[in-house]
Design a protein around this motif. Structure first.
Motif, short mmCIF file in Angstrom:
data_model
loop_
_atom_site.label_atom_id
_atom_site.label_comp_id
_atom_site.label_asym_id
_atom_site.label_seq_id
_atom_site.Cartn_x
_atom_site.Cartn_y
_atom_site.Cartn_z
N ASN A 1 -2.47 -4.87 6.96
CA ASN A 1 -1.43 -5.15 5.96
C ASN A 1 -1.97 -5.07 4.54
O ASN A 1 -1.27 -4.61 3.62
N TYR B 1 -0.23 -2.62 1.83
CA TYR B 1 0.33 -3.12 0.57
C TYR B 1 -0.40 -2.57 -0.66
O TYR B 1 0.16 -2.54 -1.75
N SER B 2 -1.66 -2.17 -0.48
CA SER B 2 -2.43 -1.64 -1.61
C SER B 2 -2.47 -0.11 -1.60
O SER B 2 -3.26 0.50 -2.30
N LYS C 1 5.00 -7.86 8.74
CA LYS C 1 4.76 -7.77 7.29
C LYS C 1 4.89 -6.35 6.73
O LYS C 1 5.33 -6.18 5.59
N PRO D 1 6.93 -2.71 2.64
CA PRO D 1 6.39 -1.48 2.03
C PRO D 1 6.83 -0.20 2.73
O PRO D 1 7.05 0.82 2.09
#
Length: 431
Positions: free
Chosen positions: A235, A239-240, A350, A354
């Motif tokens: 995750n 996310y990055s 999660k 994104p």
């Protein structure tokens, strides 16, 4: 350096997270697998023709004897909450012992699959903190289980001295020990003649059952920590990704799919343990809450003990410490199991934000496939009949409250039945 590099490539993080707790299970007599002392999983194998295999067979025989006598006591005495509780306690644990044998047979294959999956996850690495965390939690829970068992033993010894034994010369006398065993294992020695060999054997088998009760929860918790750590690292990369577009959505989707398949394979082996844990923990939480909430339980009479001594024992510090510490540990164990297992499903969801927020210029077939996986795949540990999610925890809490109200409605019948049987259900079901 070459040896260390080779060892690192062959290492299995799932093996590292579980091998110490599995060794403890093997020492207790429930997991006849060789190779757990090694840092790698290459040498693990299930073998019956060895010391631990024979030890496991003897342990299963002992557990079956305890289970037989609980049923024998149930069918040859008045039906009560106490007799039902003992039957359920040993049925759950005997089923868990059989399930551990099945897990031992599949253990080498499961470790090989986990090792292959870990090596294919080139973007992810599991740090040593996760391995240390799982081992520490396992040790703390097992030690705490032994401590609560010791506290209940101290109380029953005092009960024996005050209410049963006629001698006060020494705490180690044969009479004290015999009376203690007859109180704790009454469902056996109410039906068979007493002997020291039978008494020692029964106490050893009972101690094994006590440890197994805790160990079933530990196994699921450690696996949850292991899986959650991998999803957490994945995750972070997802996310990055805006700052590292070199990683394609295809790679991320492939890593997620491999982790989902690993969860499915682990759950295939652990789902029976999760079901037993939830069923057993919820039942005994209800039972002990009933004891706490129903104040008239203080009128309960122990076998061979008058009302004055019974009330005195129930008000003693030994009883209060032993009972409430056991109840607190049971609650913490159930909460830990629920939260750690439910966190697998929570953290696996999660990536939804994104992945569904991809810019139009980035949207391609891999993103679409990733979205379909997130939408139609349930990544979670299960209990055969249900998935362990946060909603499951709420349902379990509501179930405890509902059945607690039912127990309180039948409280008068409970007191009448147990006063007839004069058993020690208040004490023995703590373990």
């Amino acid at each position: 350096m070459r040896v260390n590099d080779t060892q690192a490539r062959k290492s299995c993080n799932l093996h590292a997270c579980l091998r110490h707790s599995m060794r403890f299970a093997r020492w207790t007599g429930f997991f006849p697998v060789q190779g757990l002392n090694q840092l790698t999983a290459d040498g693990t194998k299930f073998k019956v023709q060895c010391f631990y295999g024979i030890y496991n067979i003897l342990t299963l025989m002992g557990q079956s004897v305890l289970l037989y006598f609980t049923f024998h006591n149930f069918f040859n005495s008045e039906v009560s909450l106490s007799s039902v509780s003992y039957v359920l306690f040993y049925v759950v644990n005997f089923t868990a012992a059989i399930s551990l044998v099945r897990l031992a047979k599949c253990w080498p294959k499961l470790m090989k699959l986990a090792e292959e999956t870990e090596q294919s996850l080139t973007l992810l690495k599991l740090d040593g903190h996760t391995i240390k965390k799982s081992n520490i939690i396992a040790i703390v829970m097992i030690v705490t289980s032994l401590v609560t068992h010791s506290l209940s033993t101290i109380f029953i010894v005092k009960l024996t001295i005050e209410c049963v034994s006629n001698t006060t010369s020494t705490y180690l006398s044969n009479e004290i020990f015999e009376s203690y065993v007859k109180i704790r294992m009454f469902f056996i020695f109410n039906h068979v003649p007493y002997s020291e060999l039978k008494a020692i054997s029964a106490m050893i088998f009972h101690l094994q059952t006590t440890i197994l009760t805790c160990y079933v929860d530990v196994l699921t918790i450690c696996c949850s920590i292991y899986i959650t750590s991998y999803f957490y690292n994945l995750n972070k990369i997802i996310y990055s990704r805006k700052n590292n577009s070199a990683i394609s959505w295809g790679q991320l989707r492939e890593h997620y799919s491999k982790l989902a398949l690993l969860v499915k394979e682990i759950d295939a082996q652990l789902s029976s343990f999760t079901l037993l844990s939830f069923f057993g923990d919820i039942y005994f939480i209800c039972l002990q809450l009933f004891t706490i909430l129903h104040k008239s339980i203080a009128n309960f009479k122990f076998k061979n003990c008058d009302a004055v001594k019974s009330n005195s024992m129930l008000a003693s510090p030994e009883y209060i410490i032993a009972y409430y510490s056991a109840f607190l540990f049971l609650m913490l164990r159930f909460i830990s199991l629920s939260l750690f297992a439910a966190n697998v499903h929570n953290i696996a969801q999660k990536p939804v934000i994104p992945v569904y927020s991809v810019q139009p210029e980035e949207y391609d077939q891999e993103v679409e496939r990733f979205q379909l996986i997130l939408r139609f795949t349930t990544v979670a540990f299960s209990g055969k009949l249900f998935y362990v999610t946060r909603n499951t925890i709420l349902q379990a809490i509501s179930t405890i409250i509902t059945y607690e109200l039912v127990l309180l409605q039948f409280s008068k019948t409970y007191l009448e039945d147990d006063s007839v049987n004069n058993t020690t259900s208040v004490v023995d079901n703590w373990d």
